[in-house]
Scaffold this motif. Structure first.
Motif, mmCIF file in Angstrom:
data_model
loop_
_atom_site.group_PDB
_atom_site.id
_atom_site.type_symbol
_atom_site.label_atom_id
_atom_site.label_comp_id
_atom_site.label_asym_id
_atom_site.label_seq_id
_atom_site.Cartn_x
_atom_site.Cartn_y
_atom_site.Cartn_z
ATOM 1 N N ARG A 41 0.882 -1.306 -0.115
ATOM 2 C CA ARG A 41 0.060 -0.049 -0.040
ATOM 3 C C ARG A 41 0.916 1.233 -0.138
ATOM 4 O O ARG A 41 1.792 1.424 1.025
ATOM 5 N N ASP A 42 0.752 2.048 -1.083
ATOM 6 C CA ASP A 42 1.429 3.435 -1.230
ATOM 7 C C ASP A 42 3.024 2.925 -0.734
ATOM 8 O O ASP A 42 3.413 3.710 0.287
ATOM 9 N N ALA A 43 3.807 2.237 -1.434
ATOM 10 C CA ALA A 43 4.959 1.918 -1.001
ATOM 11 C C ALA A 43 5.832 3.136 -1.346
ATOM 12 O O ALA A 43 6.825 3.142 -0.286
ATOM 13 N N SER A 44 5.456 3.991 -2.149
ATOM 14 C CA SER A 44 6.563 5.294 -2.060
ATOM 15 C C SER A 44 6.288 5.999 -0.764
ATOM 16 O O SER A 44 7.517 6.551 -0.094
ATOM 17 N N ILE A 45 5.284 6.193 -0.203
ATOM 18 C CA ILE A 45 5.005 6.697 1.013
ATOM 19 C C ILE A 45 5.837 5.899 2.087
ATOM 20 O O ILE A 45 6.697 6.798 3.124
ATOM 21 N N ALA A 46 5.549 4.768 2.169
ATOM 22 C CA ALA A 46 6.364 3.862 3.322
ATOM 23 C C ALA A 46 7.964 3.940 3.265
ATOM 24 O O ALA A 46 8.759 4.175 4.237
ATOM 25 N N ARG A 47 8.369 3.977 1.944
ATOM 26 C CA ARG A 47 9.777 4.165 1.550
ATOM 27 C C ARG A 47 10.323 5.467 2.034
ATOM 28 O O ARG A 47 11.402 5.505 2.686
ATOM 29 N N LYS A 48 9.551 6.702 1.836
ATOM 30 C CA LYS A 48 10.184 7.815 2.219
ATOM 31 C C LYS A 48 10.103 7.977 3.707
ATOM 32 O O LYS A 48 11.110 8.728 4.387
ATOM 33 N N ALA A 49 9.374 7.478 4.466
ATOM 34 C CA ALA A 49 9.004 7.587 5.987
ATOM 35 C C ALA A 49 10.621 6.820 6.645
ATOM 36 O O ALA A 49 10.879 7.394 7.375
ATOM 37 N N LEU A 50 10.718 5.570 5.913
ATOM 38 C CA LEU A 50 11.770 4.952 6.582
ATOM 39 C C LEU A 50 13.164 5.500 6.327
ATOM 40 O O LEU A 50 14.172 5.562 7.249
ATOM 41 N N GLU A 51 13.098 5.843 4.929
ATOM 42 C CA GLU A 51 14.392 6.843 4.567
ATOM 43 C C GLU A 51 14.680 8.127 5.636
ATOM 44 O O GLU A 51 15.618 8.323 5.799
#
Length: 703
Positions: free
Chosen positions: A574-584
């Protein structure tokens, strides 16, 4: 001149006979009265009493005639009568004729009184006539404006129901001229080709009944067959009755409401049908289910409701867009319609949910047969825009009135059965069972209690050690939340964690866990010991997640390098880009990120390329499989370890329960170990005691 004034007064009209005209006529009449008065006094002075009475008789007749004929000019008659009366009274007194004097006074009094009364009646009559004329003019003007400016028109028929006084607009509505319509049968015109048949247009028979009973009516809807097609008229009418009470026919108003009716029909269609699939919508399905329940209760039989939900449809929508999703829903609807028998109705409830109502479900096998046919048919491939796509279907069913006596109960229970089918992995049909309602009620009560768990301080953290595979020293703890409810007692995380994620309560709970874990690690543990905190996908989708991490670190004073955030592969669905940005953002702070349960879900090496994890956790399933010498599990662990080493990542094996398993994991090359062999999840006070033991190692579970 006097004669012309008399003629003018006789034909006087209030509207144009002015004050000056009245004055001139009064002067002329007064002069004539004076002449007669002088004549009477002359005869009295000559002593000719017998001739005096004759002359007075003639004068009295003139006075009465003037009072009767000149009530339209009362001032002239009054002056005339007064002048004659004065002369007659003087003559009577001169001749000492008292009887004549009384007669003169009486005659003049009644003449003037009658004159005034007749004039008042005449004036009232003329005022009334003027008012009637004014009203008639106003009505005529309004009718002209009505005909010229409105879409409505007037109609009138005689006792034989033939048209009279046809208005131009009415003629236009019938597509003919007024002269052509005059005298024609009204019914023959509006019935068209149906005239004389039993199939007269809708409303025409009711219209005929109203005319037959001579009843006024309004807003009667009539279908009219004209040369340009079927039209809809709205008619109002009232019978015409003359002053003698004789029926003369009918008069009324009509309007063409075809567009309005078509618009209303379209609105009614939209209110009951789904525009995308052309299937009945939720409203119509509810009505059909209500009728089926009434039928079942009346005939002591059974009805059924099947709720159908597509599996994996969201993935199609998210990856290919809503346009493709809509085309798929249209194909699903087409397939469903092809499987429905007589006495059954299917419709779209909303989204990717559909419903099927079986009016007579006395043969229970039909429910299961139809459900399995639906699952099979909807699971077949779809070709959309040159792509072959697949989805599945799950079905939940409820039988009425056994599983519910109302529409709401059947819908709810079919929905519960559907949830059970979805939980079983999808592609299944489940019947409703009372136990499902009990489970749903328990879930509802748990949710209500969970909402207040933080306020009541019912949540606490336990910590499970993570040790170095070689030295067996504690290198970190995984924070695990526990719930001791005042109402439900100790609730398993397997129950309340999924519930918290479904209701998004995991966001405030996760924030609390992060803050408490950081506080404990910073205050009580050695600086080389990390704290691992599990983070839900719901938390990562929050725009302020990175801010929450910063706040927890700053308030606790914990070094960011000591915080490791654990996530599962589901964050990328679900919304991989949002999750990736948060983890980065978290990694930029200095925190590390571990990938938990690798290999058990939607494993993809692309995740490891897109985001640099610090640790890969090997699930206990593979550890237990390797302990039982499963070649597949051993191969998976070796592959994960080799891949992690090449990417500069560490590995943590979960679920180690004895020395043999620990030794095996070491030989396979895992960096860290976690499991009951090195410690169960424990309260914070027990975790602190570990650091007082030799080598900082946990008390191992004895075999």
């Amino acid at each position: 001149m006097a004669v012309s004034e008399d003629k003018g007064a006789a034909t006087a009209d209030i509207t144009h006979y002015g004050v000056e005209d009245m004055r001139r006529h009064a002067v002329a009449s007064g002069a004539k009265g004076v002449v007669w008065a002088i004549a009477l006094m002359v005869f009295a002075h000559a002593g000719q009493g017998d001739k005096l009475e004759l002359v007075w008789s003639i004068a009295a007749v003139l006075v009465l005639a003037s009072a009767i004929s000149r009530f339209s000019a009362p001032l002239s008659s009054i002056v005339f009568s007064f002048a004659i009366g004065v002369g007659g009274l003087v003559a009577a007194l001169a001749t000492s004729n008292g009887t004549m004097a009384v007669v003169v006074l009486t005659t003049v009094f009644f003449a003037v009184f009658g004159l005034i009364e007749n004039a008042r009646v005449a004036v009232d009559a003329r005022i009334g006539q003027a008012a009637i004329q004014e009203k008639s003019e106003v009505v005529s003007m309004l009718l002209r404006e009505f005909e010229e400016n409105q879409a409505d028109w007037l109609w009138q028929i005689d006792t034989r129901r033939r048209l009279q006084a046809v208005s131009p607009r009415f003629a236009f509505a019938l597509g003919k001229t007024a002269s052509q319509l005059e005298g024609m049968s009204f019914f023959e015109l509006i019935a068209g080709t149906n005239w004389g048949n039993a199939g007269n247009g809708e409303g025409v028979r009711e219209f005929a009944d109203k005319l037959k009973r001579k009843e006024p009516f309004s807003d009667l809807l009539v279908s009219v067959s004209l040369e340009n097609g079927l039209r809809w008229w709205e008619l109002s009418g009232t019978p015409i009755i003359d002053e003698n009470g004789t029926f003369q026919g009918w008069r009324g108003v009509g309007s063409d409401v075809t567009e309005k009716r078509e618009s209303s029909e379209k609105i009614a269609y939209l209110a009951r049908y789904d525009t995308l699939t052309s299937l009945p919508n939720r409203l119509m399905i509810n009505e059909a289910l209500g009728d089926a329940l009434k039928y079942a209760e009346h005939w002591r039989t059974r009805c059924a409701f099947l709720m159908v939900d597509l599996d994996r449809f969201k993935a199609v929508n998210d990856s290919l867009g809503h346009l493709v999703g809509d085309q798929m829903l249209a194909q699903v609807a087409s397939r469903l319609k092809g499987m429905i028998h007589e006495g059954e109705i299917c419709g779209r409830l909303g989204g990717d949910e559909f419903g099927i109502v079986i009016r007579d479900a006395s043969d229970k096998r039909r429910i299961d047969t139809l459900a399995r046919a639906v699952i099979k048919r909807l699971s077949e491939p779809y070709e959309i825009e040159n792509q072959i796509l697949y989805v599945g279907a799950s079905v939940g069913s409820a039988i009425g009135p056994r599983d519910g006596h109302t529409v709401e109960e059947l819908l709810r229970n079919a929905d519960l059965a559907l949830y059970r089918a979805k939980d079983a992995g999808g592609g299944e049909h489940c019947d409703y069972e009372p136990l499902l309602h009990a489970n749903a009620e328990e879930k509802r009560r748990l949710e209500n209690s969970l909402r207040s768990a933080l306020e009541k301080n019912e949540l606490l953290l336990h910590y499970q050690p993570v040790v170095d595979a070689k030295t067996e020293e504690v290198v970190g703890f995984e924070a695990l939340v526990r719930w001791n409810s005042s109402e439900h007692g100790s609730v398993s995380p397997a129950k309340f964690i999924p519930l918290a994620e479904d209701t998004r309560l995991i966001v405030p709970i996760g924030t609390w866990v992060l803050q408490q874990a950081c506080n404990e690690a910073a205050a009580s543990w050695p600086e080389n010991v990390k704290i691992n905190v599990n983070v839900s996908p719901e938390q990562l989708l929050e725009p302020e997640f990175a801010t929450t991490v910063v706040r927890a670190l700053s308030q606790s004073g914990l070094d960011p390098k000591r915080l490791e955030i654990e996530v599962t592969e589901s964050i990328f669905l679900r919304d991989a880009s949002i999750a990736r940005k948060a983890l980065e953002q978290c990694m930029a702070l200095g925190c590390s990120v571990a990938l938990d349960d690798f290999g058990t879900g939607y494993s993809s090496l692309g995740y490891l390329r897109k985001l640099k994890f610090s640790t890969i956790k090997v699930d206990r399933i593979f550890v237990q499989g390797a302990a039982q010498h499963s070649p597949e599990s051993l191969a998976i662990i070796r592959a994960v370890v080799a891949m992690a080493d090449s990417l500069g990542m560490t590995t943590t094996a979960e679920g180690v329960e004895n020395d043999d398993e620990a030794e095996m994991i070491r030989q396979l090359g895992c960096t860290k170990i976690q499991g009951f062999h090195f410690g169960r999840p424990m309260p914070a006070a027990d975790a602190r005691l570990i650091f007082g033991r030799p080598h900082g190692g946990p008390e191992r579970k004895k075999a």
